[in-house]
Design a protein around this motif. Structure first.
Motif, PDB file in Angstrom:
ATOM      1  N   ARG A  56      -5.123   2.329 -38.764  1.00  0.00           N
ATOM      2  CA  ARG A  56      -5.993   1.795 -39.832  1.00  0.00           C
ATOM      3  C   ARG A  56      -7.007   2.840 -40.254  1.00  0.00           C
ATOM      4  NH1 ARG A  56      -6.551  -2.731 -36.801  1.00  0.00           N
ATOM      5  NH2 ARG A  56      -8.731  -2.310 -36.378  1.00  0.00           N
ATOM      6  N   PHE A  57      -7.571   3.546 -39.290  1.00  0.00           N
ATOM      7  CA  PHE A  57      -8.550   4.589 -39.590  1.00  0.00           C
ATOM      8  C   PHE A  57      -7.893   5.679 -40.437  1.00  0.00           C
ATOM      9  CE2 PHE A  57     -10.927   8.465 -38.494  1.00  0.00           C
ATOM     10  CZ  PHE A  57     -12.186   8.068 -38.903  1.00  0.00           C
ATOM     11  N   TYR A  58      -6.719   6.110 -40.030  1.00  0.00           N
ATOM     12  CA  TYR A  58      -5.986   7.142 -40.765  1.00  0.00           C
ATOM     13  C   TYR A  58      -5.691   6.681 -42.193  1.00  0.00           C
ATOM     14  CZ  TYR A  58      -1.980   9.964 -42.247  1.00  0.00           C
ATOM     15  OH  TYR A  58      -1.114  10.752 -42.961  1.00  0.00           O
ATOM     16  N   THR A  59      -5.162   5.475 -42.359  1.00  0.00           N
ATOM     17  CA  THR A  59      -4.819   4.997 -43.694  1.00  0.00           C
ATOM     18  C   THR A  59      -6.055   4.801 -44.558  1.00  0.00           C
ATOM     19  OG1 THR A  59      -4.701   2.676 -42.962  1.00  0.00           O
ATOM     20  CG2 THR A  59      -2.633   3.940 -43.009  1.00  0.00           C
ATOM     21  N   SER A  60      -7.185   4.469 -43.949  1.00  0.00           N
ATOM     22  CA  SER A  60      -8.434   4.351 -44.715  1.00  0.00           C
ATOM     23  C   SER A  60      -8.887   5.708 -45.228  1.00  0.00           C
ATOM     24  CB  SER A  60      -9.537   3.738 -43.856  1.00  0.00           C
ATOM     25  OG  SER A  60      -9.255   2.400 -43.563  1.00  0.00           O
ATOM     26  N   ILE A  61      -8.820   6.713 -44.385  1.00  0.00           N
ATOM     27  CA  ILE A  61      -9.202   8.055 -44.815  1.00  0.00           C
ATOM     28  C   ILE A  61      -8.288   8.541 -45.930  1.00  0.00           C
ATOM     29  CG2 ILE A  61      -9.149  10.490 -44.090  1.00  0.00           C
ATOM     30  CD1 ILE A  61     -10.477   9.657 -41.529  1.00  0.00           C
ATOM     31  N   LYS A  62      -7.020   8.230 -45.818  1.00  0.00           N
ATOM     32  CA  LYS A  62      -6.041   8.653 -46.822  1.00  0.00           C
ATOM     33  C   LYS A  62      -6.048   7.737 -48.056  1.00  0.00           C
ATOM     34  CE  LYS A  62      -3.017  11.295 -46.038  1.00  0.00           C
ATOM     35  NZ  LYS A  62      -2.704  12.688 -46.244  1.00  0.00           N
ATOM     36  N   GLU A  63      -6.853   6.684 -48.014  1.00  0.00           N
ATOM     37  CA  GLU A  63      -6.975   5.713 -49.106  1.00  0.00           C
ATOM     38  C   GLU A  63      -5.633   5.074 -49.437  1.00  0.00           C
ATOM     39  OE1 GLU A  63      -9.096   7.343 -52.453  1.00  0.00           O
ATOM     40  OE2 GLU A  63     -10.220   8.655 -51.125  1.00  0.00           O
ATOM     41  N   LEU A  64      -4.920   4.679 -48.406  1.00  0.00           N
ATOM     42  CA  LEU A  64      -3.606   4.060 -48.578  1.00  0.00           C
ATOM     43  C   LEU A  64      -3.722   2.554 -48.384  1.00  0.00           C
ATOM     44  CD1 LEU A  64      -1.497   6.616 -46.515  1.00  0.00           C
ATOM     45  CD2 LEU A  64      -1.609   6.412 -49.013  1.00  0.00           C
ATOM     46  N   GLU A  65      -3.292   1.817 -49.389  1.00  0.00           N
ATOM     47  CA  GLU A  65      -3.276   0.359 -49.338  1.00  0.00           C
ATOM     48  C   GLU A  65      -1.863  -0.105 -49.001  1.00  0.00           C
ATOM     49  OE1 GLU A  65      -6.016  -1.494 -49.709  1.00  0.00           O
ATOM     50  OE2 GLU A  65      -7.281   0.242 -50.111  1.00  0.00           O
ATOM     51  N   MET A  66      -1.710  -1.382 -48.702  1.00  0.00           N
ATOM     52  CA  MET A  66      -0.417  -1.923 -48.291  1.00  0.00           C
ATOM     53  C   MET A  66       0.719  -1.609 -49.283  1.00  0.00           C
ATOM     54  SD  MET A  66       1.303  -3.384 -45.888  1.00  0.00           S
ATOM     55  CE  MET A  66       0.202  -4.227 -44.774  1.00  0.00           C
ATOM     56  N   PRO A  67       0.529  -1.782 -50.606  1.00  0.00           N
ATOM     57  CA  PRO A  67       1.641  -1.460 -51.512  1.00  0.00           C
ATOM     58  C   PRO A  67       2.111  -0.005 -51.404  1.00  0.00           C
ATOM     59  CG  PRO A  67      -0.037  -2.714 -52.682  1.00  0.00           C
ATOM     60  CD  PRO A  67      -0.603  -2.366 -51.332  1.00  0.00           C
ATOM     61  N   GLN A  68       1.167   0.914 -51.246  1.00  0.00           N
ATOM     62  CA  GLN A  68       1.531   2.325 -51.091  1.00  0.00           C
ATOM     63  C   GLN A  68       2.245   2.554 -49.765  1.00  0.00           C
ATOM     64  OE1 GLN A  68      -2.589   3.104 -51.667  1.00  0.00           O
ATOM     65  NE2 GLN A  68      -2.162   4.560 -53.322  1.00  0.00           N
ATOM     66  N   LEU A  69       1.767   1.916 -48.703  1.00  0.00           N
ATOM     67  CA  LEU A  69       2.402   2.063 -47.397  1.00  0.00           C
ATOM     68  C   LEU A  69       3.830   1.528 -47.418  1.00  0.00           C
ATOM     69  CD1 LEU A  69      -0.553   1.011 -45.075  1.00  0.00           C
ATOM     70  CD2 LEU A  69       0.374   3.313 -45.358  1.00  0.00           C
ATOM     71  N   LEU A  70       4.019   0.391 -48.083  1.00  0.00           N
ATOM     72  CA  LEU A  70       5.362  -0.181 -48.191  1.00  0.00           C
ATOM     73  C   LEU A  70       6.300   0.766 -48.920  1.00  0.00           C
ATOM     74  CD1 LEU A  70       4.417  -3.868 -49.067  1.00  0.00           C
ATOM     75  CD2 LEU A  70       5.430  -3.051 -46.920  1.00  0.00           C
ATOM     76  N   GLU A  71       5.807   1.333 -50.017  1.00  0.00           N
ATOM     77  CA  GLU A  71       6.625   2.258 -50.797  1.00  0.00           C
ATOM     78  C   GLU A  71       6.932   3.537 -50.012  1.00  0.00           C
ATOM     79  OE1 GLU A  71       6.180   4.925 -54.811  1.00  0.00           O
ATOM     80  OE2 GLU A  71       5.279   2.937 -54.818  1.00  0.00           O
ATOM     81  N   MET A  72       5.927   4.081 -49.342  1.00  0.00           N
ATOM     82  CA  MET A  72       6.095   5.333 -48.607  1.00  0.00           C
ATOM     83  C   MET A  72       7.049   5.197 -47.425  1.00  0.00           C
ATOM     84  SD  MET A  72       2.190   6.718 -48.400  1.00  0.00           S
ATOM     85  CE  MET A  72       2.599   8.171 -47.451  1.00  0.00           C
ATOM     86  N   THR A  73       6.966   4.050 -46.731  1.00  0.00           N
ATOM     87  CA  THR A  73       7.692   3.902 -45.481  1.00  0.00           C
ATOM     88  C   THR A  73       9.011   3.149 -45.607  1.00  0.00           C
ATOM     89  OG1 THR A  73       6.569   1.839 -44.901  1.00  0.00           O
ATOM     90  CG2 THR A  73       5.526   3.909 -44.191  1.00  0.00           C
ATOM     91  N   GLY A  74       9.136   2.328 -46.647  1.00  0.00           N
ATOM     92  CA  GLY A  74      10.328   1.496 -46.776  1.00  0.00           C
ATOM     93  C   GLY A  74      10.383   0.403 -45.729  1.00  0.00           C
ATOM     94  N   SER A  75       9.266   0.162 -45.073  1.00  0.00           N
ATOM     95  CA  SER A  75       9.192  -0.843 -44.023  1.00  0.00           C
ATOM     96  C   SER A  75       8.824  -2.198 -44.621  1.00  0.00           C
ATOM     97  CB  SER A  75       8.144  -0.414 -43.001  1.00  0.00           C
ATOM     98  OG  SER A  75       8.091  -1.340 -41.940  1.00  0.00           O
TER      99      SER A  75
END
Length: 139
Positions: free
Chosen positions: A13-32
């Motif tokens: 969570r800390f990493y994704t906050s620093i990278k300013e990544l929200e759930m839609p971006q994470l879903l797209e990036m990871t395919g998870s």
């Protein structure tokens, strides 16, 4: 050393906050799936294979830090500011507006690490935030 999935979730969570990544971006990036990502971010039950499948999409993330809290959050950078694995720009953005939020998250993460008996490299992250604040006043 035991793996603590709640700590992994906090660090991710800390990493994704620093990278300013929200759930839609994470879903797209990871395919998870959203369920798997949510479980990881919340430190709930998930398979280590699921974590590995997601983490491989973040080329600048130091997996030793993510899993064990050891070392720096980001992989080492070369003299040109690129991650050693040739991916440019470990941080998506540096924004002064996020400094206070990141400092608060560092305090929370540090407290959690100390409570678990871990000795993370949180002081180095705090120093980098302070250095950035000093070099970029009132952005």
């Amino acid at each position: 050393m035991a793996i603590d999935i709640q700590q992994i979730g906090k660090r991710f969570r800390f990493y994704t906050s620093i990278k300013e990544l929200e759930m839609p971006q994470l879903l797209e990036m990871t395919g998870s799936s959203e369920e798997v990502l949510s479980n990881i971010l919340c430190g709930k039950n998930y398979m280590l294979d699921e974590l590995v499948g997601i983490v491989k999409n973040f080329h600048d993330l130091n997996t030793q830090w993510l899993i064990y809290g050891e070392g720096s959050m980001f992989k080492p950078m070369d003299e040109n500011g690129a991650c050693k694995d040739n991916h440019k720009g470990c941080l998506k953005k540096d924004k002064a507006a996020y400094l206070k939020q990141m400092q608060n998250m560092l305090i929370e993460l540090d407290a959690a690490e100390v409570a678990k008996g871990h000795h993370a490299d949180v002081d180095a992250l705090k120093a980098k935030l302070e250095e950035y604040k000093a070099n970029h006043p009132q952005e």
